[in-house]
Design an enzyme around this catalytic site. Structure first.
Site, PDB file in Angstrom:
ATOM      1  N   ASP A 100      60.789  33.924  13.713  1.00  0.00           N
ATOM      2  CA  ASP A 100      60.870  34.391  15.237  1.00  0.00           C
ATOM      3  C   ASP A 100      60.495  35.794  15.543  1.00  0.00           C
ATOM      4  OD1 ASP A 100      62.165  32.114  16.731  1.00  0.00           O
ATOM      5  OD2 ASP A 100      63.686  32.390  15.358  1.00  0.00           O
ATOM      6  N   HIS A 153      69.648  31.186  17.301  1.00  0.00           N
ATOM      7  CA  HIS A 153      68.759  30.165  16.533  1.00  0.00           C
ATOM      8  C   HIS A 153      67.336  30.151  17.440  1.00  0.00           C
ATOM      9  CE1 HIS A 153      67.447  26.461  15.295  1.00  0.00           C
ATOM     10  NE2 HIS A 153      68.304  25.477  15.811  1.00  0.00           N
ATOM     11  N   HIS A 195      67.824  34.637   7.201  1.00  0.00           N
ATOM     12  CA  HIS A 195      67.851  33.144   7.409  1.00  0.00           C
ATOM     13  C   HIS A 195      68.755  32.592   6.633  1.00  0.00           C
ATOM     14  CE1 HIS A 195      66.410  29.222   7.556  1.00  0.00           C
ATOM     15  NE2 HIS A 195      65.656  29.667   8.672  1.00  0.00           N
TER      16      HIS A 195
HETATM   17  N1  CMC Z   1      70.632  41.927  11.358  1.00  0.00           N
HETATM   18  C1  CMC Z   1      71.549  42.568  10.517  1.00  0.00           C
HETATM   19  N2  CMC Z   1      72.453  42.081   9.749  1.00  0.00           N
HETATM   20  C2  CMC Z   1      72.271  40.910   9.297  1.00  0.00           C
HETATM   21  C3  CMC Z   1      71.173  40.035   9.840  1.00  0.00           C
HETATM   22  C4  CMC Z   1      70.394  40.634  11.030  1.00  0.00           C
HETATM   23  N3  CMC Z   1      69.363  39.895  11.513  1.00  0.00           N
HETATM   24  N4  CMC Z   1      71.388  39.080   9.281  1.00  0.00           N
HETATM   25  C5  CMC Z   1      72.263  39.085   8.472  1.00  0.00           C
HETATM   26  N5  CMC Z   1      72.755  40.113   8.552  1.00  0.00           N
HETATM   27  C6  CMC Z   1      73.896  40.332   7.458  1.00  0.00           C
HETATM   28  C7  CMC Z   1      75.218  39.779   7.888  1.00  0.00           C
HETATM   29  O1  CMC Z   1      75.960  40.516   8.911  1.00  0.00           O
HETATM   30  C8  CMC Z   1      75.847  39.703   6.396  1.00  0.00           C
HETATM   31  O2  CMC Z   1      76.371  40.957   6.276  1.00  0.00           O
HETATM   32  P1  CMC Z   1      77.794  41.007   5.416  1.00  0.00           P
HETATM   33  O3  CMC Z   1      77.646  40.114   4.142  1.00  0.00           O
HETATM   34  O4  CMC Z   1      77.918  42.592   5.166  1.00  0.00           O
HETATM   35  O5  CMC Z   1      78.831  40.589   6.394  1.00  0.00           O
HETATM   36  C9  CMC Z   1      74.664  39.448   5.561  1.00  0.00           C
HETATM   37  O6  CMC Z   1      73.475  40.257   6.330  1.00  0.00           O
HETATM   38  C10 CMC Z   1      74.441  38.312   5.232  1.00  0.00           C
HETATM   39  O7  CMC Z   1      74.013  37.363   6.296  1.00  0.00           O
HETATM   40  P2  CMC Z   1      74.810  36.088   6.837  1.00  0.00           P
HETATM   41  O8  CMC Z   1      75.687  36.544   8.063  1.00  0.00           O
HETATM   42  O9  CMC Z   1      75.622  35.450   5.497  1.00  0.00           O
HETATM   43  O10 CMC Z   1      73.512  35.228   7.033  1.00  0.00           O
HETATM   44  P3  CMC Z   1      73.774  33.559   8.034  1.00  0.00           P
HETATM   45  O11 CMC Z   1      73.152  32.739   6.996  1.00  0.00           O
HETATM   46  O12 CMC Z   1      75.032  33.499   8.230  1.00  0.00           O
HETATM   47  O13 CMC Z   1      73.010  33.947   9.232  1.00  0.00           O
HETATM   48  C11 CMC Z   1      71.208  34.228  10.588  1.00  0.00           C
HETATM   49  C12 CMC Z   1      71.668  33.700   9.220  1.00  0.00           C
HETATM   50  C13 CMC Z   1      69.829  33.815  10.827  1.00  0.00           C
HETATM   51  C14 CMC Z   1      72.122  33.370  11.810  1.00  0.00           C
HETATM   52  C15 CMC Z   1      71.451  35.558  10.451  1.00  0.00           C
HETATM   53  O14 CMC Z   1      70.324  36.253   9.684  1.00  0.00           O
HETATM   54  C16 CMC Z   1      71.140  36.457  11.863  1.00  0.00           C
HETATM   55  O15 CMC Z   1      72.041  36.468  12.763  1.00  0.00           O
HETATM   56  N6  CMC Z   1      69.600  36.490  12.343  1.00  0.00           N
HETATM   57  C17 CMC Z   1      69.257  37.086  13.540  1.00  0.00           C
HETATM   58  C18 CMC Z   1      68.815  36.071  14.582  1.00  0.00           C
HETATM   59  C19 CMC Z   1      67.662  35.329  14.149  1.00  0.00           C
HETATM   60  O16 CMC Z   1      66.646  35.689  13.733  1.00  0.00           O
HETATM   61  N7  CMC Z   1      67.679  34.211  14.247  1.00  0.00           N
HETATM   62  C20 CMC Z   1      66.595  33.142  13.888  1.00  0.00           C
HETATM   63  C21 CMC Z   1      66.626  32.562  12.688  1.00  0.00           C
HETATM   64  S1  CMC Z   1      65.210  31.647  12.061  1.00  0.00           S
HETATM   65  C22 CMC Z   1      64.935  30.496  13.253  1.00  0.00           C
HETATM   66  C23 CMC Z   1      66.025  29.585  13.739  1.00  0.00           C
HETATM   67  O17 CMC Z   1      66.825  29.012  12.815  1.00  0.00           O
HETATM   68  O18 CMC Z   1      66.087  29.274  14.830  1.00  0.00           O
END
Ligand code: CMC
Length: 399
Positions: free
Chosen positions: A333, A237, A276
């Site tokens: 970010d 986050h 996201h």
């Molecule tokens: N790097 C690599 N793989 C990723 C990433 C990433 N940054 N984000 C998502 N994925 C993959 C994830 O593993 C999943 O793969 P699979 O379907 O094969 O299992 C697929 O993409 C779909 O993503 P998700 O896990 O369903 O996405 P989510 O909605 O659960 O998670 C998130 C959203 C922001 C937590 C995630 O994208 C992430 O961990 N990003 C990196 C951390 C980050 O930049 N966070 C800041 C978010 S924006 C500001 C805030 O809210 O604080």
């Protein structure tokens, strides 16, 4: 029995109805109380946007003056609270200091505690609510600045209520005890203010959901803010802006980008600053931040070596079918960390620069919840998958 939907991580559950922020994740639209984020970033400022989020409309001239005056006159922290902050070690994470200070504020403000004053305190007494709102917004900058001063092992600087919100915050953080001779560059204060507008609210993100969850127990708002700050601290986050820079430093050079991309694809690492839960095409804030970043780099004049790595990494990911299929794009970010780095903040201070403006969104959602008059304690259900009934075995009979 009674269990209706299984929805881990609330991927698809609306826990409340809200009039504050609208997001269309497919189109990349973000609006606060109906106003597009692009217009607010260009024409408004953080304190006005905070008022809009919390009270529903843009303030008129006298409301605006009063609002700014009140907040700037609530920036002082009591000596007791400052002493408590000073008990932290210089290498404590500033986000931990931020959260624990807000938690301590609850102990300093018994008049703000519905457990002591009656559970309907904020329903019956709107002036009590408004007082906590300006106090929290005012004190957030000073708590943040003091956390920074602890981080760099220097004495606290008293706030100056004649400066703007972000000027005063920069002043308290950077000022080297040369009374009244230092004033932050107004262009940098403005750039930080635009970043604050962009971070002010984002509907049911993890920390705001925490605010409504914890707030629904009718605990005082300082405690609920502390809980939200803890949620924001995590690297998935608000901690992501810090994680992005650590990731870029780890990659080190443009030449190392392809290997890192392969590592992400084989799930050895996350690409921080990408992806996201809601935005699946573009995060409108990341485009505006890119422009702010260019302005800041121009003012500072120094070349940031990680920018080249950041651009190469972004281009490589956007061109790669693996990232395209998963709809992963730069989020807020990705660039903000580079701006904070250019401004000279220590890495672990970055999430605090996200937390201070997000306080506005937390408060807006807390107020909406309390004002609705229909608050019920947040209490999700679970799917029990553990042992069936079994009988207790005395210690001496266990294997
Ligand atoms: N790097 C690599 N793989 C990723 C990433 C990433 N940054 N984000 C998502 N994925 C993959 C994830 O593993 C999943 O793969 P699979 O379907 O094969 O299992 C697929 O993409 C779909 O993503 P998700 O896990 O369903 O996405 P989510 O909605 O659960 O998670 C998130 C959203 C922001 C937590 C995630 O994208 C992430 O961990 N990003 C990196 C951390 C980050 O930049 N966070 C800041 C978010 S924006 C500001 C805030 O809210 O604080």
């Amino acid at each position: 029995a009674g269990l209706r939907v299984y929805d881990p991580a609330f991927m698809n559950t609306a826990a409340l109805s809200s009039k504050i922020t609208y997001i269309d994740g497919e189109k990349g639209t973000l609006m606060h109380r109906g106003y597009p984020i692009e217009q607010l970033a260009e024409k408004s400022d953080f304190l006005e946007t905070a008022y809009l989020l919390i009270y529903g409309d843009l303030p008129n001239k006298s409301q605006s003056e009063r609002w700014r005056w009140e907040i700037m006159h609530h920036t002082f922290l009591s000596d007791d609270l400052c002493r408590l902050m000073q008990a932290h070690r210089y290498d404590a994470h500033p986000m931990a200091i931020f959260a624990s200070t807000f938690s301590a504020m609850s102990a300093f403000a018994p008049e703000a505690n519905p457990a002591l004053q009656g559970q309907n305190l904020y329903i019956n007494d709107k002036s009590a609510m408004n007082k906590q709102i300006v106090r929290i917004l005012g004190k957030a900058t000073t708590v943040a600045a003091n956390a920074m001063r602890i981080r760099i092992n220097r004495p606290f600087v008293l706030p100056r209520s004649d400066l703007t919100y972000t000027e005063n915050m920069l002043y308290m953080m950077d000022h080297m005890n040369e009374p009244s001779s230092y004033r932050p560059d107004p262009r940098l204060a403005k750039a930080l203010d635009v970043l604050f507008v962009l971070h002010a609210d984002h509907e049911m993100n993890c920390s705001t959901a925490t605010m409504t969850h914890v707030g629904s127990s009718l605990v005082d708002p300082y405690s609920a803010i502390a809980a939200s700050a803890c949620a924001l601290y995590g690297p998935l986050h608000g901690g992501a802006n810090e994680a992005v820079i650590r990731m870029l430093q780890g990659i080190g050079s443009v030449a190392a980008v392809p290997a890192f991309i392969e590592g992400v694809k084989s799930r050895k690492a996350l690409l921080f600053g990408f992806g996201h839960r809601i935005y699946k095409n573009t995060d409108p804030r990341s485009k505006i931040i890119r422009e702010v970043a260019d302005t800041v780099f121009e003012i500072i004049g120094a070349k940031e070596p990680l920018i080249e790595v950041a651009i190469a990494l972004k281009d490589a990911a956007l061109a790669d079918p693996w990232f395209q299929e998963k709809k992963l794009y730069p989020n807020v970010d990705y660039w903000s960390g580079l701006v904070y780095k250019a401004l000279g903040f220590p890495l672990d201070f970055f999430p605090v620069l996200f937390a201070v403006p997000r306080v506005a969104g937390w408060i807006a959602h807390w107020k909406q919840l309390i004002d609705s008059g229909t608050n019920k304690i947040a209490r999700p259900r679970q799917l029990y998958i553990g042992e069936k009934r079994r009988d207790y075995v005395p210690l001496e009979s266990r294997e």
